[in-house]
Design a protein around this motif. Structure first.
Motif, mmCIF file in Angstrom:
data_model
loop_
_atom_site.group_PDB
_atom_site.id
_atom_site.type_symbol
_atom_site.label_atom_id
_atom_site.label_comp_id
_atom_site.label_asym_id
_atom_site.label_seq_id
_atom_site.Cartn_x
_atom_site.Cartn_y
_atom_site.Cartn_z
ATOM 1 N N GLY A 59 38.864 31.642 41.741
ATOM 2 C CA GLY A 59 38.331 32.731 42.567
ATOM 3 C C GLY A 59 36.842 32.570 42.821
ATOM 4 N N ARG A 60 36.469 32.673 44.092
ATOM 5 C CA ARG A 60 35.074 32.439 44.485
ATOM 6 C C ARG A 60 34.218 33.707 44.460
ATOM 7 N NH1 ARG A 60 36.386 27.311 43.497
ATOM 8 N NH2 ARG A 60 36.698 25.986 45.311
ATOM 9 N N PHE A 65 38.508 33.181 38.307
ATOM 10 C CA PHE A 65 39.887 33.276 37.813
ATOM 11 C C PHE A 65 40.817 32.464 38.732
ATOM 12 C CE2 PHE A 65 44.044 35.176 37.099
ATOM 13 C CZ PHE A 65 44.053 35.275 35.711
ATOM 14 N N LYS A 70 46.735 34.323 39.710
ATOM 15 C CA LYS A 70 46.615 35.731 40.112
ATOM 16 C C LYS A 70 47.753 36.104 41.067
ATOM 17 C CE LYS A 70 42.530 37.851 41.014
ATOM 18 N NZ LYS A 70 41.332 38.296 41.749
ATOM 19 N N ASP A 89 32.658 42.245 50.446
ATOM 20 C CA ASP A 89 31.582 43.230 50.247
ATOM 21 C C ASP A 89 30.234 42.536 50.034
ATOM 22 O OD1 ASP A 89 30.896 45.980 50.182
ATOM 23 O OD2 ASP A 89 30.339 45.666 48.098
ATOM 24 N N GLY A 91 27.705 41.960 47.860
ATOM 25 C CA GLY A 91 26.474 42.706 47.575
ATOM 26 C C GLY A 91 25.597 42.054 46.522
ATOM 27 N N TYR A 175 26.573 48.233 46.062
ATOM 28 C CA TYR A 175 26.943 47.006 45.340
ATOM 29 C C TYR A 175 28.230 47.216 44.541
ATOM 30 C CZ TYR A 175 26.437 43.472 41.582
ATOM 31 O OH TYR A 175 26.633 42.471 40.664
ATOM 32 N N ILE A 176 28.375 48.393 43.950
ATOM 33 C CA ILE A 176 29.524 48.634 43.081
ATOM 34 C C ILE A 176 30.846 48.604 43.869
ATOM 35 C CG2 ILE A 176 29.511 51.190 43.195
ATOM 36 C CD1 ILE A 176 30.233 48.900 40.137
ATOM 37 N N GLY A 178 31.844 46.328 45.547
ATOM 38 C CA GLY A 178 32.376 44.969 45.466
ATOM 39 C C GLY A 178 33.249 44.778 44.232
ATOM 40 N N GLU A 180 36.382 45.199 42.203
ATOM 41 C CA GLU A 180 37.658 45.329 42.904
ATOM 42 C C GLU A 180 38.298 46.717 42.880
ATOM 43 O OE1 GLU A 180 39.822 42.077 41.231
ATOM 44 O OE2 GLU A 180 40.343 43.152 39.411
ATOM 45 N N ILE A 213 43.742 41.199 45.090
ATOM 46 C CA ILE A 213 42.409 41.169 45.714
ATOM 47 C C ILE A 213 41.782 39.809 45.466
ATOM 48 C CG2 ILE A 213 40.124 42.265 45.790
ATOM 49 C CD1 ILE A 213 41.539 44.615 44.240
ATOM 50 N N ASN A 214 41.316 39.196 46.547
ATOM 51 C CA ASN A 214 40.595 37.930 46.410
ATOM 52 C C ASN A 214 39.329 37.961 47.253
ATOM 53 O OD1 ASN A 214 43.583 36.211 45.940
ATOM 54 N ND2 ASN A 214 41.791 35.758 44.702
ATOM 55 N N ASN A 215 38.440 37.090 46.901
ATOM 56 C CA ASN A 215 37.211 36.915 47.656
ATOM 57 C C ASN A 215 37.494 36.196 48.988
ATOM 58 O OD1 ASN A 215 34.878 34.524 47.946
ATOM 59 N ND2 ASN A 215 34.100 36.587 47.723
ATOM 60 N N SER A 218 37.883 32.479 48.702
ATOM 61 C CA SER A 218 39.144 32.095 48.051
ATOM 62 C C SER A 218 40.249 32.040 49.110
ATOM 63 C CB SER A 218 39.547 33.100 46.967
ATOM 64 O OG SER A 218 38.491 33.351 46.081
ATOM 65 N N ALA A 395 32.162 45.550 34.805
ATOM 66 C CA ALA A 395 31.255 44.501 34.330
ATOM 67 C C ALA A 395 29.822 44.655 34.853
ATOM 68 C CB ALA A 395 31.818 43.137 34.735
ATOM 69 N N LEU A 396 29.511 45.770 35.568
ATOM 70 C CA LEU A 396 28.137 45.899 36.057
ATOM 71 C C LEU A 396 27.150 45.981 34.899
ATOM 72 C CD1 LEU A 396 26.666 47.632 39.083
ATOM 73 C CD2 LEU A 396 25.640 48.158 36.891
HETATM 74 C C1 FMN Z 1 29.590 45.023 40.033
HETATM 75 C C2 FMN Z 1 30.500 44.017 40.628
HETATM 76 C C3 FMN Z 1 30.335 43.632 41.960
HETATM 77 C C4 FMN Z 1 31.182 42.692 42.533
HETATM 78 N N1 FMN Z 1 30.972 42.327 43.832
HETATM 79 C C5 FMN Z 1 31.810 41.429 44.405
HETATM 80 C C6 FMN Z 1 31.641 41.055 45.772
HETATM 81 O O1 FMN Z 1 30.741 41.507 46.465
HETATM 82 N N2 FMN Z 1 32.522 40.142 46.292
HETATM 83 C C7 FMN Z 1 33.558 39.610 45.541
HETATM 84 O O2 FMN Z 1 34.348 38.817 46.059
HETATM 85 N N3 FMN Z 1 33.725 39.935 44.251
HETATM 86 C C8 FMN Z 1 32.885 40.838 43.680
HETATM 87 N N4 FMN Z 1 33.106 41.203 42.374
HETATM 88 C C9 FMN Z 1 34.273 40.636 41.681
HETATM 89 C C10 FMN Z 1 35.540 41.422 42.059
HETATM 90 O O3 FMN Z 1 35.681 42.510 41.154
HETATM 91 C C11 FMN Z 1 36.815 40.559 41.966
HETATM 92 O O4 FMN Z 1 36.855 39.958 40.712
HETATM 93 C C12 FMN Z 1 36.905 39.496 43.041
HETATM 94 O O5 FMN Z 1 36.793 40.043 44.336
HETATM 95 C C13 FMN Z 1 38.226 38.753 42.910
HETATM 96 O O6 FMN Z 1 38.321 37.702 43.830
HETATM 97 P P1 FMN Z 1 38.483 36.195 43.384
HETATM 98 O O7 FMN Z 1 39.507 36.152 42.289
HETATM 99 O O8 FMN Z 1 38.921 35.501 44.612
HETATM 100 O O9 FMN Z 1 37.147 35.744 42.902
HETATM 101 C C14 FMN Z 1 32.229 42.136 41.768
HETATM 102 C C15 FMN Z 1 32.397 42.518 40.430
HETATM 103 C C16 FMN Z 1 31.537 43.431 39.868
HETATM 104 C C17 FMN Z 1 31.733 43.825 38.438
#
Ligand code: FMN
Ligand code: SF4
Length: 431
Positions: A59-60, A65, A70, A89, A91, A175-176, A178, A180, A213-215, A218, A395-396
């Motif tokens: 995951g990017r 992960f 997933k 998102d 952020g 930012y929050i 983002g 998931e 949910i993926n980035n 990804s 995780a913030l």
């Molecule tokens: C505070 C916070 C902000 C996040 N912001 C983003 C974001 O902007 N974009 C993103 O893809 N993942 C963000 N994540 C991670 C997502 O919760 C999630 O793990 C991710 O979108 C999963 O996609 P992936 O498995 O393809 O990486 C953030 C996590 C935290 C704790």
């Protein structure tokens, strides 16, 4: 910001051509062949997921992960609605790669999400797009229209019995959102605050239904994996770190921007691609994976390769791939003060350790940076951090603590200097 090097997502994309994002240009680059391959050959869902697993795609969005794993968590036989959701998102300070994907190559993301919908038995998907990038949002909507008109989205895609539609949604600018589960709350029209986990989105996601949910990056990597094979993607990177990855480089380099390069490329090569250090200054420090990733000294980074395992072994994270480069003139106390302020501002306030702790971290760092540090302040930072990390809903809080721990570990002398010399801040060689 331009994309400087082509990897699997930007393969053949001429970012200088105004129509490079259009469906016609994407088709000419081999676009939608992966989807056609699946539908023409009626490839079973589990085989699509297995191919994504084989690719080693991680995951990017930050945590790295494994994407195929997933997808396998999705209860495909669940009889009701199921969703795929894309996280655009973006952020995290320093990260600006996902915007370039939807600006220059939106159909790669759309095709990746359609394939994900097919593989996981979903009929609908959403792309949650950072709230401030209106032009990119509108362009993505236009790309969706193009795909719908071409029969690639909607009912009976390409004349088959597979139906899937995809919708864009404006982010709410925090930012929050983002995170998931906060994203899902926001998508449902509620205040964007993280949910308790478990249950995880795979069983209780959007509107309480199974959701993956993926980035953006990804999903956008998936068409290549299906068209050319997971093995080829894996080989583009290194074992356990498959593929190419977009790195957003900012800070004191001559050519900041996005670079798509194979995972496992030496950091020194990436720095050179970015034109090297600005004004010939010395490299002091690098945050290798977005503002939540621990900072590393420049000399450590120069020995590392850009992949999940190498960066994690050195005590940091590849995260979102945002590489923030700092030169010899940077005051590390001031840099940390800026980061601490960001996390204090962005805490959603649900958990006491995060709501109060981010405030305390900022307050103490601010006073050190302003020549009013006290003996014991470094120990106080450590103690506050220990009471935050791992004790909150999302995780913030950890993301706020990692920079504090790493800055005060690797550049402790600068913090001690300011605490000892207090008002001599103005003469301090790093400011
Ligand atoms: C505070 C916070 C902000 C996040 N912001 C983003 C974001 O902007 N974009 C993103 O893809 N993942 C963000 N994540 C991670 C997502 O919760 C999630 O793990 C991710 O979108 C999963 O996609 P992936 O498995 O393809 O990486 C953030 C996590 C935290 C704790
Ligand atoms: S850790 Fe912080 S941002 Fe996350 S839910 Fe708790 S208060 Fe909100």
């Amino acid at each position: 910001m331009a994309v400087f090097v082509n990897g699997v997502i930007f393969e053949g994309v001429d970012t200088a051509a105004p129509d490079c994002w259009r469906l016609e240009a994407y088709m000419a680059r081999g676009g939608y062949q992966a989807l056609k391959k699946i539908l023409d050959n009626k490839i079973p869902q589990e085989d699509v997921i297995a191919e994504v697993k084989n690719s080693g795609l991680r995951g990017r969005g930050g945590a790295g992960f494994p994407t195929g794993l997933k997808w396998s968590f999705m209860p495909r036989s669940f009889p009701g609605d199921k969703y795929v959701v894309c996280n655009t998102d973006e952020g995290e300070p320093g990260t600006f790669k996902d915007r370039d994907i939807i600006v220059y190559n939106p159909h790669a993301l759309i095709e990746g999400m359609i394939i994900a919908g097919y593989a996981m038995g979903c009929k609908a998907g959403y792309n949650y797009i950072h709230g401030e990038i209106f032009e990119a949002y509108e362009l993505f909507e236009e790309a969706l229209d193009e795909a719908r008109k071409a029969g690639l989205l909607g009912q009976n895609i390409l004349g088959t019995d597979f139906s899937f539609d995809l919708f864009a949604h404006h982010g709410y600018g925090a930012y929050i959102c983002g995170e998931e589960t906060a994203l899902l709350e926001s998508l449902e029209g509620k205040k964007g605050q993280p949910r308790f986990k478990p249950p995880f989105p795979a069983s209780f996601g959007l509107y309480g239904k199974p959701t993956t949910i993926n980035n953006t990056e990804s999903f956008a990597s998936v068409p290549f994996i299906i068209r050319d094979g997971g093995q080829k993607f894996l080989e583009a990177g290194k074992p356990n770190n498959g593929g190419t990855k977009l790195f957003s480089i900012s800070g004191h380099v001559n050519r900041p921007g996005n670079y798509e390069i194979p995972l496992g490329t030496p950091f020194a090569t990436l720095l050179e691609m970015a034109g090297g250090m600005k004004d010939g200054k010395k490299l002091k420090a690098v945050i290798p994976g977005g503002s939540s990733a621990p900072v590393l000294p420049g000399e450590v980074m120069m020995e590392l390769t850009m992949d999940y395992d190498s960066i994690s072994k050195a005590g940091s994270m590849l995260g979102s791939g945002a590489v923030i480069v700092m030169n010899e003139d940077v005051c590390m106390v001031k840099a940390l003060e800026r980061l601490a302020y960001f996390y204090h501002e962005e805490s959603c306030g649900q958990c006491t350790p995060c709501r109060e702790g981010t405030g305390w971290l900022y307050k103490v760092i601010h006073r050190i940076a302003n020549g009013e540090g006290r003996d014991g302040d470094l120990e106080l930072l450590e103690s506050v951090g220990n009471n935050m990390a791992g004790r909150t809903i999302c995780a913030l809080a950890d993301a706020a603590v990692f920079p504090v721990r790493s800055f005060t570990k690797h550049f402790r002398n600068e913090f001690e200097h300011l605490i000892t010399h207090k008002k001599a801040l103005v003469d301090h060689k790093w400011c």
